[in-house]
Design an enzyme around this catalytic site. Structure first.
Site, PDB file in Angstrom:
ATOM      1  N   HIS A  85     -63.907  30.197  65.776  1.00 37.21           N
ATOM      2  CA  HIS A  85     -64.796  29.170  65.618  1.00 37.21           C
ATOM      3  C   HIS A  85     -64.520  27.904  66.369  1.00 37.21           C
ATOM      4  CE1 HIS A  85     -65.993  31.117  61.419  1.00 37.21           C
ATOM      5  NE2 HIS A  85     -66.372  31.699  62.360  1.00 37.21           N
ATOM      6  N   HIS A 243     -74.437  33.607  64.389  1.00 39.92           N
ATOM      7  CA  HIS A 243     -73.072  33.408  63.958  1.00 39.92           C
ATOM      8  C   HIS A 243     -72.279  34.550  64.814  1.00 39.92           C
ATOM      9  CE1 HIS A 243     -69.334  32.069  61.855  1.00 39.92           C
ATOM     10  NE2 HIS A 243     -69.140  33.359  61.934  1.00 39.92           N
ATOM     11  N   HIS A 270     -65.500  41.132  66.496  1.00 39.11           N
ATOM     12  CA  HIS A 270     -64.244  40.723  67.278  1.00 39.11           C
ATOM     13  C   HIS A 270     -63.646  41.651  68.029  1.00 39.11           C
ATOM     14  CE1 HIS A 270     -64.798  36.973  65.337  1.00 39.11           C
ATOM     15  NE2 HIS A 270     -64.506  37.627  64.058  1.00 39.11           N
TER      16      HIS A 270
END
Length: 310
Positions: A85, A243, A270
Site C-alpha cells: 500500500h 483494491h 501478490h
C-alpha cells in the site's frame, strides 16, 4: 504518460512520520519518510531504537514471502512486511527516491488503503531533482500462468493496468478495473479501496499468527451470509477489484523504475504480481531502459532515448 513530473527524478520536500497498527502482527509500528538523493531509489530500513538491523532496496530481487502481503527480506527477524500500500502511493505519485525508516516489522495498515500515505506525501510536498528519470519500456508480451490465473505485460504507450478478479462469492463475483495510472486517477479511483477478507478465514489466520491487527477500522469484512459487516459499507461498489489493482500497482513498483506498458491479470494476487515481474526482468529482450527527455523547445513529452540499465 501516466506518471507526473515527467523528465526528472523526485523526492519529498521534508520528512514525515505515520504510526499505526501492523495488520498481521497487531503491534504498534511507525514509519518515517525521509528525502533522498537522486539515484538512491526507494530504500527501507528496519530500526530498533537507534540501531538499523536491516536495509532493503525496494526491488523485486529483495522480495521474500508473498502469501498474504508483499515482504522485503527472507528472515522474519529482519524482514519488512506489507509494503504494497505504501509502494502503490509512492509509485502513483511519481516518487523515485526515499528513505523509509521503519520502527517495527511491517507497515502500519492505517485504514487498509493507500489514502493516508497519499495524504502524508502531498502534505510534505514533492521536490524535483536534477537527474533524469529512467523508465522500463515493455517491448514484447511476457505472460505467466498458474492454474486458472494468469498475468502478463504487453507493450503500450502509457502506464496501464487491467485487473480482473473472480471470487466464489455472490457479493464479489467477477469484477474488472481498467485504466491508465496517473496521480489523479489513482487518488480518486483506487487509493481509498481497502483490503478485504472473509469472516470464515479469521480463526485460521489467527491460529497462524496472521491478521492479528485486522479490524473493521482497516478491513472490509465479508460475513458468512455474503454481506459486508462494516457499518459504513463499501467506498466503491467494486471496491474489491479496485483494491486488487492498488495491490498490483504497489507490487509492480518493485521493478525499480516506472514501466511504460500494460499489465493485465486475471485472478491474480501478490504472488502472481511478483512472479510476473520476475519473469519480465529475467528476459532482457522483453524490455529496455529509457530516459525521458525533458520538455524543452516544445518536444513531445513521450520522447525517450535509450540508456544503459541502472
Amino acid at each position: 504518460m501516466g506518471i507526473g513530473l515527467l523528465g526528472f527524478q523526485t523526492t519529498i520536500a521534508h520528512s514525515v512520520t505515520l504510526s499505526g497498527t501492523g495488520v498481521h502482527s497487531g503491534a504498534e509500528v511507525a514509519i518515517t519518510f525521509h528525502p533522498a538523493e537522486a539515484d538512491s531509489g526507494i530504500v527501507f530500513q528496519r530500526v530498533v531504537g537507534e540501531q538499523t538491523i536491516s536495509e532493503f532496496k525496494a526491488v523485486s530481487s529483495q522480495v521474500g514471502n508473498t502469501d498474504l502481503c508483499t515482504i522485503l527480506g527472507f528472515s522474519p527477524a529482519t524482514s519488512i512486511a506489507t509494503i504494497e500500500h505504501v509502494m502503490a502511493a509512492i509509485y502513483a505519485l511519481g516518487l523515485d527516491n526515499l528513505l523509509i525508516e521503519v520502527q517495527g516489522a511491517e507497515m502500519p495498515i492505517m485504514d487498509g488503503s493507500s489514502a493516508p500515505f497519499i495524504e502524508a506525501i502531498e502534505q510534505t510536498g514533492i521536490k524535483a531533482l536534477s537527474v533524469k528519470r529512467r523508465y522500463i519500456r515493455i517491448l514484447k508480451p511476457v505472460r505467466i500462468e498458474s492454474g486458472a490465473s494468469w498475468s502478463e505485460f504487453t507493450p503500450y504507450d502509457g502506464m496501464r493496468f487491467e485487473v480482473e478478479i473472480d471470487f466464489d462469492s455472490p457479493l464479489i463475483g467477477r469484477q474488472a478495473w481498467k485504466g491508465d495510472i496517473t496521480p489523479s486517477v489513482f487518488k480518486t479511483e483506487l487509493s481509498r479501496a481497502r483490503t478485504f477478507g472473509f469472516m470464515r478465514d479469521v480463526e485460521r489466520m489467527w491460529a497462524a499468527g496472521r491478521g492479528l491487527g485486522s479490524s473493521l477500522e482497516n478491513s472490509v469484512v465479508i460475513a458468512d451470509d455474503n454481506t459486508v459487516i462494516n457499518m459504513e459499507g463499501l467506498r466503491y461498489k467494486d471496491e474489491f477489484v479496485r483494491h486488487k489493482t492498488l495491490d498490483a500497482v504497489g507490487d509492480l513498483a518493485l521493478a525499480g523504475a516506472p514501466f511504460i506498458g500494460c499489465y493485465r491479470s486475471y485472478r491474480g494476487g501478490h504472488k502472481m504480481n511478483a512472479n510476473a515481474l520476475k519473469a519480465l526482468m529475467s528476459d532482457p529482450t522483453a524490455y529496455e531502459i529509457v530516459e525521458n527527455a525533458p520538455q524543452r523547445h516544445r518536444q513531445a513529452p513521450r520522447e525517450a532515448v535509450a540508456v544503459n540499465a541502472p
